[in-house]
Design a protein around this motif. Structure first.
Motif, PDB file in Angstrom:
ATOM      1  N   LEU A   1     -25.177  33.703 -65.484  1.00 21.03           N
ATOM      2  CA  LEU A   1     -24.630  33.468 -64.150  1.00 21.03           C
ATOM      3  C   LEU A   1     -23.462  32.497 -64.322  1.00 21.03           C
ATOM      4  O   LEU A   1     -23.664  31.321 -64.597  1.00 21.03           O
ATOM      5  CB  LEU A   1     -25.706  32.892 -63.228  1.00 21.03           C
ATOM      6  N   GLU A   2     -22.258  32.989 -64.149  1.00 22.86           N
ATOM      7  CA  GLU A   2     -21.061  32.200 -64.420  1.00 22.86           C
ATOM      8  C   GLU A   2     -20.472  31.673 -63.113  1.00 22.86           C
ATOM      9  O   GLU A   2     -20.203  32.446 -62.185  1.00 22.86           O
ATOM     10  CB  GLU A   2     -20.042  33.060 -65.153  1.00 22.86           C
ATOM     11  N   ILE A   3     -20.254  30.359 -63.046  1.00 23.80           N
ATOM     12  CA  ILE A   3     -19.745  29.723 -61.830  1.00 23.80           C
ATOM     13  C   ILE A   3     -18.303  29.303 -62.067  1.00 23.80           C
ATOM     14  O   ILE A   3     -18.000  28.576 -63.020  1.00 23.80           O
ATOM     15  CB  ILE A   3     -20.591  28.501 -61.453  1.00 23.80           C
ATOM     16  N   GLY A   4     -17.413  29.743 -61.175  1.00 24.57           N
ATOM     17  CA  GLY A   4     -15.997  29.470 -61.314  1.00 24.57           C
ATOM     18  C   GLY A   4     -15.584  28.126 -60.749  1.00 24.57           C
ATOM     19  O   GLY A   4     -16.378  27.174 -60.693  1.00 24.57           O
ATOM     20  N   ASN A   5     -14.346  28.030 -60.264  1.00 19.68           N
ATOM     21  CA  ASN A   5     -13.779  26.743 -59.870  1.00 19.68           C
ATOM     22  C   ASN A   5     -14.244  26.312 -58.481  1.00 19.68           C
ATOM     23  O   ASN A   5     -15.047  26.989 -57.837  1.00 19.68           O
ATOM     24  CB  ASN A   5     -12.250  26.786 -59.957  1.00 19.68           C
TER      25      ASN A   5
ATOM     26  N   GLU B   1     -29.553  16.996 -64.605  1.00 22.57           N
ATOM     27  CA  GLU B   1     -29.722  16.016 -63.533  1.00 22.57           C
ATOM     28  C   GLU B   1     -28.764  14.841 -63.672  1.00 22.57           C
ATOM     29  O   GLU B   1     -28.569  14.072 -62.728  1.00 22.57           O
ATOM     30  CB  GLU B   1     -31.167  15.521 -63.492  1.00 22.57           C
ATOM     31  N   ASP B   2     -28.130  14.686 -64.855  1.00 15.12           N
ATOM     32  CA  ASP B   2     -27.151  13.623 -65.046  1.00 15.12           C
ATOM     33  C   ASP B   2     -25.854  13.887 -64.278  1.00 15.12           C
ATOM     34  O   ASP B   2     -25.058  12.976 -64.068  1.00 15.12           O
ATOM     35  CB  ASP B   2     -26.809  13.477 -66.539  1.00 15.12           C
ATOM     36  N   PHE B   3     -25.644  15.137 -63.882  1.00 12.38           N
ATOM     37  CA  PHE B   3     -24.418  15.502 -63.184  1.00 12.38           C
ATOM     38  C   PHE B   3     -24.592  15.291 -61.675  1.00 12.38           C
ATOM     39  O   PHE B   3     -25.704  15.168 -61.168  1.00 12.38           O
ATOM     40  CB  PHE B   3     -24.071  16.970 -63.467  1.00 12.38           C
ATOM     41  N   GLU B   4     -23.460  15.290 -60.982  1.00  9.58           N
ATOM     42  CA  GLU B   4     -23.491  15.128 -59.533  1.00  9.58           C
ATOM     43  C   GLU B   4     -23.779  16.466 -58.851  1.00  9.58           C
ATOM     44  O   GLU B   4     -23.125  16.864 -57.900  1.00  9.58           O
ATOM     45  CB  GLU B   4     -22.163  14.541 -59.040  1.00  9.58           C
ATOM     46  N   TRP B   5     -24.755  17.142 -59.377  1.00  3.76           N
ATOM     47  CA  TRP B   5     -25.274  18.354 -58.765  1.00  3.76           C
ATOM     48  C   TRP B   5     -26.646  18.031 -58.180  1.00  3.76           C
ATOM     49  O   TRP B   5     -27.276  17.033 -58.554  1.00  3.76           O
ATOM     50  CB  TRP B   5     -25.428  19.476 -59.803  1.00  3.76           C
ATOM     51  N   ASP B   6     -27.120  18.892 -57.297  1.00  3.54           N
ATOM     52  CA  ASP B   6     -28.480  18.752 -56.772  1.00  3.54           C
ATOM     53  C   ASP B   6     -29.407  19.545 -57.685  1.00  3.54           C
ATOM     54  O   ASP B   6     -29.520  20.767 -57.565  1.00  3.54           O
ATOM     55  CB  ASP B   6     -28.531  19.274 -55.332  1.00  3.54           C
ATOM     56  N   VAL B   7     -30.046  18.868 -58.629  1.00  3.37           N
ATOM     57  CA  VAL B   7     -30.910  19.526 -59.606  1.00  3.37           C
ATOM     58  C   VAL B   7     -32.297  18.892 -59.529  1.00  3.37           C
ATOM     59  O   VAL B   7     -32.467  17.708 -59.842  1.00  3.37           O
ATOM     60  CB  VAL B   7     -30.351  19.379 -61.042  1.00  3.37           C
ATOM     61  N   GLU B   8     -33.296  19.677 -59.109  1.00  3.41           N
ATOM     62  CA  GLU B   8     -34.642  19.115 -59.003  1.00  3.41           C
ATOM     63  C   GLU B   8     -35.687  20.222 -58.928  1.00  3.41           C
ATOM     64  O   GLU B   8     -35.399  21.360 -58.563  1.00  3.41           O
ATOM     65  CB  GLU B   8     -34.762  18.214 -57.776  1.00  3.41           C
ATOM     66  N   ASP B   9     -36.912  19.858 -59.316  1.00  3.45           N
ATOM     67  CA  ASP B   9     -38.097  20.714 -59.195  1.00  3.45           C
ATOM     68  C   ASP B   9     -37.979  22.021 -59.968  1.00  3.45           C
ATOM     69  O   ASP B   9     -38.554  23.050 -59.574  1.00  3.45           O
ATOM     70  CB  ASP B   9     -38.399  21.018 -57.720  1.00  3.45           C
ATOM     71  N   ASN B  10     -37.238  22.009 -61.074  1.00  5.66           N
ATOM     72  CA  ASN B  10     -37.187  23.194 -61.931  1.00  5.66           C
ATOM     73  C   ASN B  10     -38.324  23.140 -62.949  1.00  5.66           C
ATOM     74  O   ASN B  10     -38.877  22.083 -63.233  1.00  5.66           O
ATOM     75  CB  ASN B  10     -35.833  23.260 -62.633  1.00  5.66           C
ATOM     76  N   ALA B  11     -38.675  24.303 -63.498  1.00  5.51           N
ATOM     77  CA  ALA B  11     -39.824  24.391 -64.402  1.00  5.51           C
ATOM     78  C   ALA B  11     -39.414  25.080 -65.698  1.00  5.51           C
ATOM     79  O   ALA B  11     -38.407  25.788 -65.767  1.00  5.51           O
ATOM     80  CB  ALA B  11     -40.954  25.156 -63.729  1.00  5.51           C
TER      81      ALA B  11
ATOM     82  N   VAL C   1     -17.066  17.622 -61.241  1.00  2.00           N
ATOM     83  CA  VAL C   1     -15.877  17.078 -60.577  1.00  2.00           C
ATOM     84  C   VAL C   1     -14.921  18.204 -60.186  1.00  2.00           C
ATOM     85  O   VAL C   1     -14.465  18.283 -59.043  1.00  2.00           O
ATOM     86  CB  VAL C   1     -15.155  16.066 -61.492  1.00  2.00           C
ATOM     87  N   LYS C   2     -14.644  19.110 -61.118  1.00  2.00           N
ATOM     88  CA  LYS C   2     -13.670  20.177 -60.875  1.00  2.00           C
ATOM     89  C   LYS C   2     -14.313  21.467 -60.372  1.00  2.00           C
ATOM     90  O   LYS C   2     -13.604  22.368 -59.922  1.00  2.00           O
ATOM     91  CB  LYS C   2     -12.873  20.459 -62.151  1.00  2.00           C
ATOM     92  N   GLY C   3     -15.606  21.561 -60.484  1.00  2.00           N
ATOM     93  CA  GLY C   3     -16.289  22.754 -60.013  1.00  2.00           C
ATOM     94  C   GLY C   3     -16.775  22.608 -58.581  1.00  2.00           C
ATOM     95  O   GLY C   3     -16.646  21.546 -57.966  1.00  2.00           O
ATOM     96  N   PRO C   4     -17.366  23.660 -58.011  1.00  2.00           N
ATOM     97  CA  PRO C   4     -17.889  23.588 -56.650  1.00  2.00           C
ATOM     98  C   PRO C   4     -19.190  22.794 -56.608  1.00  2.00           C
ATOM     99  O   PRO C   4     -19.841  22.600 -57.652  1.00  2.00           O
ATOM    100  CB  PRO C   4     -18.139  25.057 -56.304  1.00  2.00           C
ATOM    101  N   PRO C   5     -19.606  22.312 -55.438  1.00  2.00           N
ATOM    102  CA  PRO C   5     -20.938  21.716 -55.318  1.00  2.00           C
ATOM    103  C   PRO C   5     -22.001  22.745 -55.712  1.00  2.00           C
ATOM    104  O   PRO C   5     -21.918  23.918 -55.328  1.00  2.00           O
ATOM    105  CB  PRO C   5     -21.029  21.349 -53.838  1.00  2.00           C
ATOM    106  N   VAL C   6     -22.982  22.324 -56.498  1.00  2.00           N
ATOM    107  CA  VAL C   6     -24.006  23.230 -57.018  1.00  2.00           C
ATOM    108  C   VAL C   6     -25.388  22.639 -56.772  1.00  2.00           C
ATOM    109  O   VAL C   6     -25.596  21.435 -56.975  1.00  2.00           O
ATOM    110  CB  VAL C   6     -23.810  23.490 -58.533  1.00  2.00           C
ATOM    111  N   ALA C   7     -26.320  23.476 -56.332  1.00  2.00           N
ATOM    112  CA  ALA C   7     -27.726  23.092 -56.219  1.00  2.00           C
ATOM    113  C   ALA C   7     -28.536  24.001 -57.136  1.00  2.00           C
ATOM    114  O   ALA C   7     -28.421  25.230 -57.051  1.00  2.00           O
ATOM    115  CB  ALA C   7     -28.211  23.211 -54.780  1.00  2.00           C
ATOM    116  N   ILE C   8     -29.328  23.412 -58.017  1.00  2.00           N
ATOM    117  CA  ILE C   8     -30.183  24.162 -58.949  1.00  2.00           C
ATOM    118  C   ILE C   8     -31.602  23.650 -58.724  1.00  2.00           C
ATOM    119  O   ILE C   8     -31.987  22.602 -59.251  1.00  2.00           O
ATOM    120  CB  ILE C   8     -29.740  23.950 -60.412  1.00  2.00           C
ATOM    121  N   THR C   9     -32.382  24.366 -57.928  1.00  2.00           N
ATOM    122  CA  THR C   9     -33.682  23.858 -57.501  1.00  2.00           C
ATOM    123  C   THR C   9     -34.771  24.919 -57.636  1.00  2.00           C
ATOM    124  O   THR C   9     -34.551  26.098 -57.343  1.00  2.00           O
ATOM    125  CB  THR C   9     -33.629  23.393 -56.033  1.00  2.00           C
ATOM    126  N   GLU C  10     -35.921  24.496 -58.108  1.00  2.00           N
ATOM    127  CA  GLU C  10     -37.142  25.322 -58.138  1.00  2.00           C
ATOM    128  C   GLU C  10     -36.972  26.621 -58.916  1.00  2.00           C
ATOM    129  O   GLU C  10     -37.506  27.667 -58.539  1.00  2.00           O
ATOM    130  CB  GLU C  10     -37.626  25.622 -56.723  1.00  2.00           C
TER     131      GLU C  10
END
Length: 504
Positions: free
Chosen positions: A278-282, A359-369, A311-320
């Protein structure tokens, strides 16, 4: 009031009533029922058709033509193309379907498959509506014509796309020959202007160059793209998140409950330009890329490829999400690695990160398994390797004077298929009753009542229990019967699920 004025007022009122009635008629929902010629579903469609709000079609091509005509006439309505389970081959059996150019910003179009013969319910993972691809595929399987077309909503759901016939494979080991395979995506939406694009409950298999990269123009500030409950397997660069330049941005680009299994990088090389599934662009791709409740397993180049950082990419949430066994391209040792890959913080090479690392990045990353979902995939046998059992047994040592295992056409088993067992894990060989240190025994049919006991299936392994070194590239897979849903009960909330199928 003078008589002529009263008469004019009466005529005006009458015309107003006719206008309202006409608008109401045009706004009525339209169903186009599709069943293959000679099928019970087509008989049902013909019996129910009234040629005003219900139409019958014996091909998807004819359904698309009827839908285009009705869309341009209805103004503000919902057009449902309901496709019964079965095989569909396209005009002249080319395996291509072109939806006509329509500019109808008030219309909702739903193309939905997996229906039973009565068109009362659908189960697309079990009762598949298969769009059969021809050899030498020269276009996307479904393509929307026009550069300025518009729909309020486009919903594409419940179809099975196995595009392997349009690919070329190495006769020695069944690896994908990308240079001579079709490099068209499976889906092409053109520059569609819409408020909502939904791609849901489909099976995409064996793509040589992406499922899709929609370049959608947002119709409003609330526009969204939703990729939901799909099974995406064995595809090179499976999905790419990008957008065209425009005044408005997609508010949310969502990925929910998809199963990304055994997908591949652009090239089987750690330095390839596009490694991830899954490739995420700018940062212009969307105001939010929301990735939740997906299953990412055994994707060689990693699960999520962030082309840009936080910083240069879009806001990203990676959850569950559930991540397992990704990143074999980078020789990772832990099955929870390569949840995210990218060239971060000035790195010259791709860095495979676990979900915890991300989780070190300014993304919303939580509750992954991260645990083994216990998947089973079906391996496509081919003549050059002999029989199905020989394919799985080919990596075992033979007795010094033992004759080679041969197929029914006396073609010797190809030892290169040991590479397949190496990729899929040692268990693939053990299932056939073979160990790497023993002579090849006579393989007998399985007698236990196990839906995966057939030698069509191969267990996937990682780490000490399997060898994840890439020995071949995008080996052809297939689905015939049981889709590869997790057999580990703890994994059932993740990825594609039959109980999430939306009914229309």
């Amino acid at each position: 009031m003078p008589r002529h004025i009263r008469r004019f007022a009466g005529i005006t009122a009458f015309l107003s009533i006719l206008c309202v009635a006409s608008i109401a008629a045009h706004a009525a929902d339209i169903d186009i029922l599709v069943g293959a010629k000679g099928s019970a579903a087509y008989d049902t469609a013909k019996a129910r058709a009234n040629k005003t709000t219900i139409f019958a079609a014996k091909s998807v091509t004819k359904a698309f033509k009827t839908a285009g005509q009705q869309i341009m006439a209805c103004g503000d309505c919902t057009v449902n193309i309901k496709i019964a389970a079965g095989d569909y081959f396209g005009k002249a059996k080319t395996g291509h379907w072109l939806f006509p150019d329509v500019v109808a910003p008030g219309v909702r179009l739903r193309i939905v498959g997996g229906y039973d013969d009565s068109f009362t319910s659908r189960a697309p993972f079990q009762n598949q509506s298969r769009l059969i691809t021809a050899q030498d595929r020269s276009r996307p399987v479904i393509q929307f014509a026009g550069r300025k077309h518009a729909l309020k909503e486009l919903y594409l759901s419940g179809l099975t796309f196995d595009v392997a016939p349009g690919n070329k494979y190495d006769s020695r080991n069944n690896s994908l020959l990308k240079g001579t395979s079709s490099l068209y995506p499976i889906l092409a939406f053109g520059y569609l202007t819409t408020d909502r694009l939904v791609v849901a409950e489909n099976i995409f298999l064996n793509g040589a160059h992406t499922v899709a990269q929609p370049l959608i123009r947002a119709m409003s500030n609330d526009a969204e793209i939703l990729v939901r409950n799909n099974l995406i397997m064995n595809t090179v660069m499976a999905w790419r998140v990008n957008s065209p330049s425009g005044k408005l941005m997609i508010k949310r680009y969502g990925f929910e409950n998809n199963s990304f299994i055994l997908n591949w990088p652009y090239n089987p090389d750690p330095g390839t330009s596009n490694p991830g599934t899954l490739e995420i662009g700018n940062k212009y791709a969307a105001k939010l890329v929301d990735i939740t409740k997906n299953l990412f397993a055994y994707n060689a180049g990693g699960a999520i490829h962030a082309q840009w950082d936080d910083v240069k990419g879009p806001p990203v949430a990676i959850t569950e999400n559930l991540f397992w066994g990704n990143g074999a391209l980078f020789a990772v040792l832990d099955p929870d690695m390569a949840a995210v890959v990218g060239k971060f913080n000035g790195s010259a090479r791709y860095l495979p990160l676990s979900a915890d690392d991300a989780e070190d990045f300014e993304w919303d990353v939580e509750d992954n398994a991260a645990f083994d979902p216990k998947l089973h995939v079906q391996v496509k046998p081919f003549l050059a390797a002999g029989s199905k059992k020989a394919v799985l047994a080919a990596g075992a040592k033979a007795e010094p004077d033992a004759p080679p295992i041969a197929s029914k056409d006396t073609t010797p088993a190809d030892p290169a298929m040991a590479e397949l067992a190496a990729l899929l894990g040692e268990d693939a060989v053990l299932m056939a009753g073979v160990t790497a240190d023993e002579p090849t025994p006579v393989i007998e049919e399985a007698v236990e009542e196990d839906p995966y006991a057939s030698d069509d299936y191969a267990d996937l392994g990682f780490g000490e229990g399997g060898n994840t070194k890439i020995q071949n590239y995008a080996t052809r897979l297939f689905i015939d019967g049981i889709p590869p849903f997790p057999t580990n009960p703890d994994a059932t909330p993740y990825g594609a699920r039959a109980d999430l199928v939306e009914q229309f």
